[in-house]
Write a protein that holds these residues in place. Structure first.
Motif, mmCIF file in Angstrom:
data_model
loop_
_atom_site.group_PDB
_atom_site.id
_atom_site.type_symbol
_atom_site.label_atom_id
_atom_site.label_comp_id
_atom_site.label_asym_id
_atom_site.label_seq_id
_atom_site.Cartn_x
_atom_site.Cartn_y
_atom_site.Cartn_z
ATOM 1 N N MET A 61 40.710 51.960 37.548
ATOM 2 C CA MET A 61 41.026 50.609 38.009
ATOM 3 C C MET A 61 42.506 50.511 38.357
ATOM 4 S SD MET A 61 40.787 46.990 35.936
ATOM 5 C CE MET A 61 39.033 47.156 35.602
ATOM 6 N N ASP A 62 42.812 50.128 39.593
ATOM 7 C CA ASP A 62 44.218 50.044 39.982
ATOM 8 C C ASP A 62 44.837 48.732 39.511
ATOM 9 O OD1 ASP A 62 43.404 48.051 41.728
ATOM 10 O OD2 ASP A 62 43.562 49.292 43.518
ATOM 11 N N GLY A 63 46.129 48.598 39.769
ATOM 12 C CA GLY A 63 46.850 47.433 39.293
ATOM 13 C C GLY A 63 46.432 46.137 39.954
ATOM 14 N N ILE A 64 45.918 46.206 41.184
ATOM 15 C CA ILE A 64 45.491 44.984 41.871
ATOM 16 C C ILE A 64 44.266 44.389 41.187
ATOM 17 C CG2 ILE A 64 44.578 44.051 44.029
ATOM 18 C CD1 ILE A 64 46.301 46.053 45.510
ATOM 19 N N GLU A 65 43.263 45.224 40.927
ATOM 20 C CA GLU A 65 42.060 44.725 40.262
ATOM 21 C C GLU A 65 42.380 44.265 38.842
ATOM 22 O OE1 GLU A 65 38.189 43.544 39.613
ATOM 23 O OE2 GLU A 65 39.300 43.951 41.459
ATOM 24 N N ALA A 66 43.239 45.014 38.159
ATOM 25 C CA ALA A 66 43.632 44.617 36.811
ATOM 26 C C ALA A 66 44.343 43.272 36.825
ATOM 27 C CB ALA A 66 44.537 45.691 36.189
#
Length: 226
Positions: A61-66
């Motif tokens: 999971m990348d930082g955008i979704e997080a």
């Protein structure tokens, strides 16, 4: 008041450096460290930080979704994106996901600490020069909102229909990256009056902070690439 900080970056060296700096600052405290986006989401729920310093590019999971999951969750944590801006092309997506601004990894450490405090206080961190770069970088792209440009533009235009001419003017200048003093000088009004207009815009548009005003101005077609 001590600001509780969660650090999320897949590079241990970056996390360690930030952890050391934050720990040495009396009004800031690290409450957790995450190496992935999913871990950042989990730790945010467990530790309830005031600010999450979030890298964009992480495994899984990348930082955008997080960021999207954290800001949509029940907590009050605010997210500041940590990026190498000249390389990342996902900053706009992070802002749309709910980030309250972003830091660049080569910033001076004092500036990073100051940015954390600004966001913890409920403000947004988006420097005028960076705003202009964001608009120039992303406004010309065909997929400003999840690949649905027509819907995004329609939503943006609809959002500003109830604004007065002066409020639209202020929103345009905010979206163009001008600071409050610069807007005041441009419109020949006081800085206090500009602040009143910005507060009114936040309320009318249901925007959380200045970052969202920039996005609304872009999606409504008030600003575009120069």
């Amino acid at each position: 008041m001590t600001v509780r900080v969660l650090l999320a970056d897949d590079q241990p060296l970056i996390r360690t450096a930030l952890q050391m700096v934050v720990t040495d600052t009396p009004d800031l405290r690290v409450v957790g460290e995450a190496g992935t986006g999913s871990e950042a989401v989990r730790l945010t729920r467990e530790t309830e930080p005031d600010v999450v310093v979030m890298d964009i590019r992480m495994p899984g999971m990348d930082g955008i979704e997080a960021t999207r999951l954290i800001t949509a969750g029940p907590g009050t944590a605010r997210v500041v994106v940590l990026t190498t801006f000249d390389e990342d092309d996902h900053v706009y997506g992070a802002l749309r996901a709910g980030a309250s601004g972003f830091l660049v990894k080569d910033m001076a450490l004092d500036d990073i600490l100051a940015a954390i405090r600004v966001v913890a206080a409920g403000d947004a961190l988006i420097a005028p020069s960076v705003t202009r770069r964001l608009i120039a970088e992303f406004a010309g792209r065909p997929e400003p909102a999840a690949g649905r440009p027509a819907e995004a533009s329609a939503a943006g235009r609809g959002a500003i229909e109830g604004l007065t001419a002066r409020e639209r003017e202020v929103l345009t200048l905010v979206g163009s990256g001008l600071s409050n003093p610069e807007i005041a000088a441009r419109l020949v009004i006081s800085v206090a009056t500009v602040k009143t207009y910005v507060t009114r815009l936040l309320a009318k548009l249901g925007a959380r902070d200045r970052v969202q005003l920039v996005i609304i101005a872009y999606e409504a077609g008030l600003v575009g690439p120069r």
